[in-house]
Design a protein around this motif. Structure first.
Motif, PDB file in Angstrom:
ATOM      1  N   THR A 215       0.840  -1.194   0.000  1.00  0.00           N
ATOM      2  CA  THR A 215       0.000   0.000   0.000  1.00  0.00           C
ATOM      3  C   THR A 215       0.875   1.243   0.000  1.00  0.00           C
ATOM      4  N   GLU A 216       0.614   2.155  -0.923  1.00  0.00           N
ATOM      5  CA  GLU A 216       1.286   3.453  -0.929  1.00  0.00           C
ATOM      6  C   GLU A 216       0.516   4.392  -0.011  1.00  0.00           C
ATOM      7  N   LYS A 217       1.237   5.133   0.845  1.00  0.00           N
ATOM      8  CA  LYS A 217       0.588   5.951   1.853  1.00  0.00           C
ATOM      9  C   LYS A 217       0.881   7.428   1.621  1.00  0.00           C
ATOM     10  N   PHE A 218      -0.067   8.270   2.006  1.00  0.00           N
ATOM     11  CA  PHE A 218       0.068   9.715   1.868  1.00  0.00           C
ATOM     12  C   PHE A 218      -0.176  10.334   3.240  1.00  0.00           C
ATOM     13  N   LYS A 219       0.667  11.302   3.599  1.00  0.00           N
ATOM     14  CA  LYS A 219       0.602  11.904   4.928  1.00  0.00           C
ATOM     15  C   LYS A 219       0.294  13.391   4.837  1.00  0.00           C
ATOM     16  N   GLY A 220      -0.428  13.878   5.858  1.00  0.00           N
ATOM     17  CA  GLY A 220      -0.700  15.298   5.983  1.00  0.00           C
ATOM     18  C   GLY A 220       0.018  15.856   7.193  1.00  0.00           C
ATOM     19  N   ALA A 221      -0.579  16.871   7.822  1.00  0.00           N
ATOM     20  CA  ALA A 221       0.018  17.493   8.998  1.00  0.00           C
ATOM     21  C   ALA A 221       0.168  16.478  10.119  1.00  0.00           C
ATOM     22  N   ASN A 222       1.245  16.619  10.893  1.00  0.00           N
ATOM     23  CA  ASN A 222       1.489  15.774  12.066  1.00  0.00           C
ATOM     24  C   ASN A 222       1.507  14.286  11.734  1.00  0.00           C
ATOM     25  N   PHE A 223       1.930  13.975  10.504  1.00  0.00           N
ATOM     26  CA  PHE A 223       2.118  12.592  10.060  1.00  0.00           C
ATOM     27  C   PHE A 223       0.814  11.799   9.982  1.00  0.00           C
ATOM     28  N   VAL A 224      -0.321  12.470   9.971  1.00  0.00           N
ATOM     29  CA  VAL A 224      -1.617  11.786   9.882  1.00  0.00           C
ATOM     30  C   VAL A 224      -1.849  11.342   8.439  1.00  0.00           C
ATOM     31  N   GLU A 225      -2.285  10.103   8.263  1.00  0.00           N
ATOM     32  CA  GLU A 225      -2.498   9.564   6.922  1.00  0.00           C
ATOM     33  C   GLU A 225      -3.727  10.206   6.279  1.00  0.00           C
ATOM     34  N   THR A 226      -3.550  10.676   5.053  1.00  0.00           N
ATOM     35  CA  THR A 226      -4.647  11.323   4.325  1.00  0.00           C
ATOM     36  C   THR A 226      -5.096  10.515   3.113  1.00  0.00           C
ATOM     37  N   GLY A 227      -4.378   9.434   2.784  1.00  0.00           N
ATOM     38  CA  GLY A 227      -4.782   8.602   1.658  1.00  0.00           C
ATOM     39  C   GLY A 227      -3.971   7.332   1.575  1.00  0.00           C
ATOM     40  N   HIS A 228      -4.524   6.336   0.866  1.00  0.00           N
ATOM     41  CA  HIS A 228      -3.858   5.056   0.629  1.00  0.00           C
ATOM     42  C   HIS A 228      -4.148   4.610  -0.802  1.00  0.00           C
ATOM     43  N   LEU A 229      -3.193   3.873  -1.369  1.00  0.00           N
ATOM     44  CA  LEU A 229      -3.331   3.392  -2.744  1.00  0.00           C
ATOM     45  C   LEU A 229      -2.796   1.961  -2.844  1.00  0.00           C
ATOM     46  N   VAL A 230      -3.600   1.066  -3.443  1.00  0.00           N
ATOM     47  CA  VAL A 230      -3.200  -0.324  -3.692  1.00  0.00           C
ATOM     48  C   VAL A 230      -3.445  -0.644  -5.166  1.00  0.00           C
ATOM     49  N   PRO A 231      -2.430  -1.135  -5.897  1.00  0.00           N
ATOM     50  CA  PRO A 231      -1.060  -1.387  -5.440  1.00  0.00           C
ATOM     51  C   PRO A 231      -0.220  -0.120  -5.463  1.00  0.00           C
ATOM     52  N   ALA A 232       0.859  -0.137  -4.668  1.00  0.00           N
ATOM     53  CA  ALA A 232       1.784   0.986  -4.659  1.00  0.00           C
ATOM     54  C   ALA A 232       2.487   1.108  -6.009  1.00  0.00           C
ATOM     55  N   ARG A 233       2.821   2.327  -6.364  1.00  0.00           N
ATOM     56  CA  ARG A 233       3.472   2.596  -7.646  1.00  0.00           C
ATOM     57  C   ARG A 233       4.996   2.451  -7.495  1.00  0.00           C
TER      58      ARG A 233
END
Length: 407
Positions: A215-233
């Motif tokens: 899973t590819e992960k995306f982070k916002g402020a304070n390291f909070v996850e704002t999105g996920h993508l499967v499969p990772a690129r």
């Protein structure tokens, strides 16, 4: 093909408010006895559980005592949970009853981030500088030895809560005041791992670990996850290298069976483990894996327990991708919400929801609980799925007004 021995015919399901686990267990032909707190009893128990025990107090010792009493009256084959709050208690129950499962030592090593670092230090995993911190002086000593930037976070934290970046010596005082000196428990100081973040979803059977997805992960402020993508690129070689690192981590902490969700950073020196969990990934990752690969992690779990043969290494369908994106409105008091149906009407969107109501107060983005909703979308490629999810989340509406209580 792999199958569990001994198979079970019934499970004690501890905690959890979503019916997915209970439904998967029943599809596998298992009898489900639910044990959880009275004040958070989900509304699906009457239809999805064969028996129910609700507790006025649901701390670890109360759960253990109640589970042992349930087994005396109506024996179950194994206790299981998908909730971080009960993972250690469930392991203790299984150990005391002699039921095969991940050990209590394993769950402790996973839940205590400082202990996990101690274990991994002597393993085949790549090194990450870290130290348990209980005083401000210990944090300063770590900084003196390892340098800046570094991370402070609670040893037992979840949902990105309390993760603090200490960028330089000038920021150390403020970080300590916010964390260690606030007297909020034990912390871990850890080198800052720079690079894109991922999670590796696996399933272990009889001590062998099988890759399900990255899973590819995306982070916002304070390291909070704002999105996920499967499969990772990422390339197949990168997947292989990440999977090798994760398998070494799971071996080190003694994982023998079930789903695991391991987070890592792909640094310039290669992948480095951030933390691992002996449960399926949260934040809708289970659904993303199902949509993108056809593998239902919950169903795998209970099919395995029921003794059904599993083909965990079959080739995956790579013609589909799935993404989720979270709504993170400005802090304040919620005055108006809407847009769910509009988001659902967007191409490729399979799910859209809000988690707030008018009158709720949204704080600054500091943990996953500060998000206000999400969208899940599919596409023929990862880029398409991600574009659709990010576009559709803009159709969700949460308006806020400033309030002195929003923080």
């Amino acid at each position: 093909m792999t199958e569990r021995s001994p198979a079970v015919s019934s499970v004690l399901l501890v905690g959890g408010r979503h019916p997915a686990a209970a439904r998967a267990a029943r599809r596998a032909g298992l009898r489900v006895h639910y044990l959880g707190p009275q004040h958070r009893a989900p509304d699906w128990l009457e239809t999805e559980a064969d028996a129910v025990t609700l507790l006025d107090t649901a701390d670890a010792e109360s759960v253990i005592t109640a589970a042992l009493a349930v087994h005396d009256e109506r024996p179950f084959g194994v206790a299981i949970t998908v909730s971080d709050a009960y993972i250690e208690a469930v392991a203790v129950v299984n150990e005391r009853l002699g039921l095969p499962a991940n050990s209590s030592w394993t769950t402790r090593a996973v839940n205590d981030k400082a202990l996990m670092r101690d274990v991994l230090r002597d393993s085949r995993t790549a090194p990450v500088a870290a130290a348990r911190v209980t005083t401000a002086d210990q944090a300063r000593q770590f900084a003196a030895g390892s340098g800046y930037p570094f991370i402070l976070k609670p040893v037992d934290g979840t949902g990105s809560h309390g993760v603090t970046l200490v960028p330089d010596e000038g920021g150390l005082g403020a970080a300590l005041a916010h964390t260690v000196e606030a007297g909020s428990g034990t912390w871990i100081a850890e080198e800052y791992l720079e690079g894109p973040e991922f999670s590796v979803e696996t399933f272990s059977a009889a001590g062998e670990h099988h890759l399900l997805a990255v899973t590819e992960k995306f982070k916002g402020a304070n390291f909070v996850e704002t999105g996920h993508l499967v499969p990772a690129r990422v390339s197949p070689e990168t997947v292989r290298v990440m999977a090798t690192e994760v398998m070494a981590c799971l071996d080190a902490v003694g994982v023998t069976e079930g789903a695991a969700h391991t987070e890592l950073v792909l640094t310039g020196r290669g992948p480095r483990v951030v933390e691992t969990h002996v449960r399926p990934g949260g934040d809708g990752i289970v659904e993303l894996v199902r949509l993108a690969t056809g593998l239902d992690v919950q169903q795998l779990t209970f099919d395995w327990l029921a003794g059904r043969p599993l083909d965990l290494d079959r080739p995956r369908d790579t013609s589909r991708a799935a993404a989720t994106w979270f709504l993170t409105p400005p802090p304040g008091s919620v005055t108006d919400i809407g847009g769910v149906q509009e988001a659902l009407s967007e191409e490729g969107v399979t799910e859209a929801y809000l988690t707030v109501s008018p009158g709720d107060v949204i704080g600054e983005l500091r943990s996953s609980s500060d998000r206000a909703g999400a969208v899940i979308a599919v596409g023929d490629t990862p880029d398409v799925a991600l574009h659709r999810a990010r576009g559709a989340v803009d159709r969700l509406r949460v308006r806020t007004a400033e309030t002195s209580s929003a923080s």
